[in-house]
Design an enzyme around this catalytic site. Sequence first.
Site, mmCIF file in Angstrom:
data_model
loop_
_atom_site.group_PDB
_atom_site.id
_atom_site.type_symbol
_atom_site.label_atom_id
_atom_site.label_comp_id
_atom_site.label_asym_id
_atom_site.label_seq_id
_atom_site.Cartn_x
_atom_site.Cartn_y
_atom_site.Cartn_z
ATOM 1 N N GLY A 275 10.447 59.224 -6.915
ATOM 2 C CA GLY A 275 9.721 57.972 -6.776
ATOM 3 C C GLY A 275 8.308 58.066 -7.319
ATOM 4 N N LEU B 41 12.237 55.305 -2.350
ATOM 5 C CA LEU B 41 12.752 55.867 -1.108
ATOM 6 C C LEU B 41 11.905 57.066 -0.696
ATOM 7 C CD1 LEU B 41 16.565 55.877 -2.023
ATOM 8 C CD2 LEU B 41 15.240 54.034 -0.977
ATOM 9 N N TYR C 79 13.602 58.581 -5.512
ATOM 10 C CA TYR C 79 13.611 59.205 -4.195
ATOM 11 C C TYR C 79 12.641 60.382 -4.196
ATOM 12 C CZ TYR C 79 15.752 61.175 0.099
ATOM 13 O OH TYR C 79 15.976 61.658 1.371
ATOM 14 N N CYS C 80 11.750 60.418 -3.192
ATOM 15 C CA CYS C 80 10.814 61.527 -3.006
ATOM 16 C C CYS C 80 9.942 61.680 -4.270
ATOM 17 C CB CYS C 80 11.573 62.797 -2.659
ATOM 18 S SG CYS C 80 10.541 64.202 -2.169
ATOM 19 N N ILE C 81 9.865 62.873 -4.846
ATOM 20 C CA ILE C 81 9.060 63.057 -6.054
ATOM 21 C C ILE C 81 9.632 62.251 -7.224
ATOM 22 C CG2 ILE C 81 10.291 65.140 -6.767
ATOM 23 C CD1 ILE C 81 7.719 66.233 -7.890
#
Length: 550
Positions: free
Chosen positions: A290, A314, A286-288
């Site tokens: 990812g 995500l 998720y976010c960083i």
Amino acid sequence: MTKEPFTNLFDPLGIGQASAAIWQAMLSDPEGVLRSQEQLARGWLALLSGAPRSDESEDRKPADKRFAHPAWEENPGLRAVKDAYLLATDAIISSIENTAVADPKTIRRARFFARQFADAMSPSNFAFFNPLVIEETLKTGGQNLAKGFVNLIEDLQQNGGRPALVDKKAFAVGKNIAMSAGAVVYRNDLCELIQYTATTPTVHMTPALIVPPWINKYYVLDLQPQNSFIKALIDQGYTTFVISWRNPDAQMRDLTMRDYLLRGALECARVAAGVSGTAQCNAIGYCIGGTLLAMLLAYLAKRKDPIIGAATFLASLIDFSEAGEIDAFLGEDALAYIEKKMEERGYLEGREMSDTFSMLRSNDLIWSVAVNRYLLGKDAPAFDLLYWNSDSTRMPAAMHSYYLRNMYIENNLVRPNTLEIEGTKLDLGEIRNDIYCVATVEDHIAPWKSVYRLTQLAGGASAFRLGASGHIAGIINAPAKKKGSWWSAPASAPDPEGWLSSASKHEGSWWPDWFVWLSERSGGRVPARDLGSPQYPPQEPAPGSYVLAD
């Protein structure tokens, strides 16, 4: 000898430099300036004559919540103030956008900070213009303003002068937020690995490892039982693990992206597989988190290591060429200033990161909050998402400098064999994992068209889904809410516009679609697993210790 970048302490973000470039471009194009002035003059004439503005369609523009009160339309004086403000704002922004500056980044930066100034000057932010404030003042005999003054003093003393977004006393991690049952089964100086208690008699063979961002704490994925992404995954029959990152202090200043990749994500993947007795685990970034997962997949691909199976991304930026409005903070001058601050402390303060993200939605997260707190005299709300948002974390100096330079400034992750971890060069094209990639339409942090690029960069089979709303609400959208919508289409189009033109719209949450995709890549069912293993016994109950540290 390398020359250090110049840091202007009076203008660390380079606003003056961007503004000067815009002015210079305007002076070199007098005809363009004249056209802008003619357009503005027509707007003023239309406003003075009471005619509707011809340059805007209310049907195409989202409603401006600042001017939702009927008096902004019904009262001639207030309507004139509002329309004059909007006309002046549009004129400033359009004149910046229409300048012939060679560097689009300069235009984006100047436009962003001009918008910040315009938002601050909105008539809705002033007590004698805002009809809500006028009504409340008459109703309470001015008690709202007296209470607002008390709130202001409180925020100056307890919140660094920022208007309080949330009542922090209303929540306690592990008590009424982040409540999913489980245990810490692994810990090092960088992270804890939490395994969650199964809620089904059988589980999928392949476990699921969540790699959350370390810009904030992991429990955005486990706020309340009814909207917990983690609980939903457990209830679908997955042995679920999540990484809880440690909030770094000055002693961790030398931690690098290599540490987060090898001693964080990779080590936790090996532990998750070891606890589960499997050869691999599926991963969700998720976010960083990812971004880190993409680096890890490229690293593993080059080393032919199959520890990660299917991968879910995500709201994760991989291609930073169009990184959205946050780009305004990341010129060389601004980066030099950030690095100087980090060199002094050993980290980037969490509140500074939080302030940056608040500016991306300043009307919602700064000015409307200030109006509610100081002019209407309201208490800060008890809202779980805002509590998480205020529970910010620090960034270690070496890692954050690497991240900003290699991703936002140089965009090196998309350049084959440019980045290197432990002698292994990273090439996203060598990734062969199946990928499920989710972006959201209104995301200011990871613009969806940039997120889509992962499907074209990675070599594996990719599915792409586009959710409604923004960076958080578009991801944390439990099916039971029956809210929102999402779009799907094969990720075969070379560009996001082509993908969208063929996409089908669905009502509700994208989670059920993802559950089907993930189940097809998670093997058969086995008896539910106990927490930990002889090699990795439970150490303490979830949510662990690291998430509680300030």
